[in-house]
Design an enzyme around this catalytic site. Structure first.
Site, mmCIF file in Angstrom:
data_model
loop_
_atom_site.group_PDB
_atom_site.id
_atom_site.type_symbol
_atom_site.label_atom_id
_atom_site.label_comp_id
_atom_site.label_asym_id
_atom_site.label_seq_id
_atom_site.Cartn_x
_atom_site.Cartn_y
_atom_site.Cartn_z
ATOM 1 N N THR A 27 0.834 -1.213 0.000
ATOM 2 C CA THR A 27 0.000 0.000 0.000
ATOM 3 C C THR A 27 0.865 1.258 0.000
ATOM 4 O O THR A 27 0.692 2.159 -0.834
ATOM 5 C CB THR A 27 -0.941 0.008 1.238
ATOM 6 O OG1 THR A 27 -1.702 -1.204 1.221
ATOM 7 C CG2 THR A 27 -1.867 1.204 1.243
ATOM 8 N N SER A 76 -10.655 -20.334 -1.265
ATOM 9 C CA SER A 76 -11.835 -20.171 -2.122
ATOM 10 C C SER A 76 -12.079 -21.375 -3.025
ATOM 11 O O SER A 76 -11.249 -21.696 -3.879
ATOM 12 C CB SER A 76 -11.677 -18.910 -2.972
ATOM 13 O OG SER A 76 -12.763 -18.794 -3.855
ATOM 14 N N GLY A 105 0.051 -18.830 -0.081
ATOM 15 C CA GLY A 105 0.914 -20.002 -0.242
ATOM 16 C C GLY A 105 0.736 -20.649 -1.599
ATOM 17 O O GLY A 105 0.246 -20.029 -2.561
ATOM 18 N N ASP A 131 4.524 -22.488 5.955
ATOM 19 C CA ASP A 131 5.106 -23.786 5.570
ATOM 20 C C ASP A 131 6.488 -23.681 4.919
ATOM 21 O O ASP A 131 7.212 -24.675 4.835
ATOM 22 C CB ASP A 131 4.169 -24.517 4.593
ATOM 23 C CG ASP A 131 2.796 -24.761 5.181
ATOM 24 O OD1 ASP A 131 2.684 -24.803 6.417
ATOM 25 O OD2 ASP A 131 1.827 -24.911 4.402
ATOM 26 N N SER A 219 14.529 -38.370 29.192
ATOM 27 C CA SER A 219 13.308 -37.911 28.533
ATOM 28 C C SER A 219 13.688 -37.549 27.111
ATOM 29 O O SER A 219 14.863 -37.351 26.825
ATOM 30 C CB SER A 219 12.771 -36.659 29.229
ATOM 31 O OG SER A 219 13.673 -35.597 29.040
ATOM 32 N N HIS A 255 -3.257 -24.712 15.496
ATOM 33 C CA HIS A 255 -3.298 -23.355 14.955
ATOM 34 C C HIS A 255 -2.610 -22.307 15.819
ATOM 35 O O HIS A 255 -2.431 -21.175 15.358
ATOM 36 C CB HIS A 255 -4.738 -22.953 14.657
ATOM 37 C CG HIS A 255 -5.282 -23.660 13.448
ATOM 38 N ND1 HIS A 255 -5.734 -24.954 13.510
ATOM 39 C CD2 HIS A 255 -5.384 -23.280 12.152
ATOM 40 C CE1 HIS A 255 -6.119 -25.334 12.297
ATOM 41 N NE2 HIS A 255 -5.910 -24.336 11.461
ATOM 42 N N GLN A 257 0.283 -22.184 16.251
ATOM 43 C CA GLN A 257 1.522 -21.911 15.497
ATOM 44 C C GLN A 257 1.361 -20.779 14.488
ATOM 45 O O GLN A 257 2.336 -20.203 14.037
ATOM 46 C CB GLN A 257 1.927 -23.144 14.667
ATOM 47 C CG GLN A 257 2.349 -24.326 15.465
ATOM 48 C CD GLN A 257 2.298 -25.599 14.626
ATOM 49 O OE1 GLN A 257 3.275 -25.958 14.006
ATOM 50 N NE2 GLN A 257 1.157 -26.281 14.618
HETATM 51 O O1 F6P Z 1 -0.619 -23.829 4.739
HETATM 52 C C1 F6P Z 1 -0.638 -23.362 6.051
HETATM 53 C C2 F6P Z 1 -1.237 -24.388 6.974
HETATM 54 O O2 F6P Z 1 -1.176 -23.861 8.292
HETATM 55 C C3 F6P Z 1 -0.615 -25.773 6.913
HETATM 56 O O3 F6P Z 1 0.582 -25.866 7.647
HETATM 57 C C4 F6P Z 1 -1.732 -26.600 7.473
HETATM 58 O O4 F6P Z 1 -1.658 -27.924 6.983
HETATM 59 C C5 F6P Z 1 -2.976 -25.925 6.957
HETATM 60 O O5 F6P Z 1 -2.588 -24.597 6.657
HETATM 61 C C6 F6P Z 1 -4.140 -25.897 7.912
HETATM 62 O O6 F6P Z 1 -5.200 -25.294 7.245
HETATM 63 P P1 F6P Z 1 -6.554 -24.820 7.928
HETATM 64 O O7 F6P Z 1 -6.261 -23.606 8.758
HETATM 65 O O8 F6P Z 1 -7.438 -24.528 6.793
HETATM 66 O O9 F6P Z 1 -7.008 -25.951 8.792
#
Ligand code: F6P
Length: 325
Positions: A27, A76, A105, A131, A219, A255, A257
């Protein structure tokens, strides 16, 4: 070729930390260079439904440090159909958009490439995915932040793993690529990583158990790349059956992550790539992805960026093996 005046921008696919920094960069650099910027909400779905809004520099104030994407995102299904892409094209024409910048991606850039070819429309991709599986760029936007997030989580799990003398299988994302698993294992001092790239005939779990890791350690932590069939649950069940003396636990990071404030590294590459995307349009480039390789901004044809064989440095396996004794 007519001069480009108006740039459309959208985020698509899984969100990634640093996408907002990229939106801000496109932007601001766009406006700085005399373009009009139009933001498209909810990825290609928003393009099909016509959810478009003109952006000024104020629209991107204060977002560089925010995770997720202010433009929202979607995977989509409609854009996979000819009818959907026709509606998307009609809306681009209606909005006077001459070039489209897609931050996403592999799937999103594949969609952008199909569309670019079908309608002879100028599309520029920015690699936005945790990824790191896009070819032609060393890192994708979001990868570094996610690596750090995983590392922090593993550091915490290590405390409880050591206290109880347990084996933990920690599952991380990455879709079909093991970049997150292998490098987070190295960064967190994990004992092993199970990744799709290590596809020798030797079973990765047996190889790890036979190394006798438990003789020297009480461990251990194994990072497992997500996989529909052989994820962390699969390996934990196998250890329970094949090595019943071990106390095993599983953590699927999921998620968490993908969220959080982007790291400095992600903010910087996103900013450089956003500026690079505008520069590409000024140069008359089309249908490329902007990457950063060897610390230089590079332009990679979209058809190359989406190749499924991004090189994985197999020496990383040796690094982990040697350091986890
Ligand atoms: O492509 C990013 C990603 O986080 C992948 O690592 C994972 O497999 C996928 O998306 C999970 O997708 P969703 O959020 O649609 O479950």
């Amino acid at each position: 070729m007519a001069r480009i005046k108006t740039i459309g921008i959208l985020t698509s696919g899984g969100d990634a930390p640093g996408m907002n920094a990229a939106i801000r960069a496109v932007t601001r650099a766009g406006i700085f260079n005399g373009f009009t910027i139009k933001a498209i909400y909810r990825g290609f779905d928003g393009l099909i439904s016509g959810h478009v809004k003109p952006f000024t520099t104020e629209n991107v104030s204060g977002i560089i440090g925010q995770g997720g994407t202010i433009l929202k995102t979607a995977r989509s299904k409609a854009f996979m159909t000819e009818e959907g892409r026709q509606k998307a094209y009609d809306n681009l024409i209606k909005e006077g958009i001459d070039a489209l910048i897609v931050i996403g991606g592999n799937g999103s850039l594949t969609g952008a490439m199909t569309f670019a070819k079908e309608y002879d429309f100028c599309c520029i991709g920015l690699p936005g995915t945790i990824d790191n599986d896009l070819y032609g760029t060393d890192n994708t936007i979001g990868y570094d932040t996610t690596l750090n997030t995983i590392m922090e989580c593993v550091d915490r799990i290590r405390d409880t793993a050591q206290s109880h003398e347990r084996i933990f299988f920690i599952e991380v994302m990455g879709r079909d690529a093991g970049f997150l698993a292998q490098n987070s294992a190295i960064a967190s001092g994990a004992e092993a990583a199970i990744i799709p790239e290590d596809s020798t005939d030797v079973d990765q779990l047996s190889r790890f158990m036979e190394r006798g890791i438990r003789k020297s350690k009480k461990s251990c932590i194994v990072i497992v790349s997500e996989s529909p069939k052989c994820g962390a649950m699969y390996y934990s069940e196998r250890v329970k059956n094949e090595f019943p003396n071990f106390d095993v636990r599983v953590t699927i990071l999921g998620h968490l992550q993908r969220g959080g404030r982007p790291s400095a590294r992600d903010r910087i590459i996103a900013s450089r790539m956003g500026v690079g995307a505008v520069e590409a349009l000024i140069q008359g480039q089309r249908n490329i992805m902007v990457g950063v390789r060897n610390n230089e901004v590079v332009y990679v044809p979209l058809s190359e960026a989406i190749r499924s064989d991004k090189p994985f440095d197999m020496k990383l396996i040796k690094v982990l093996d040697e350091l986890s004794i």
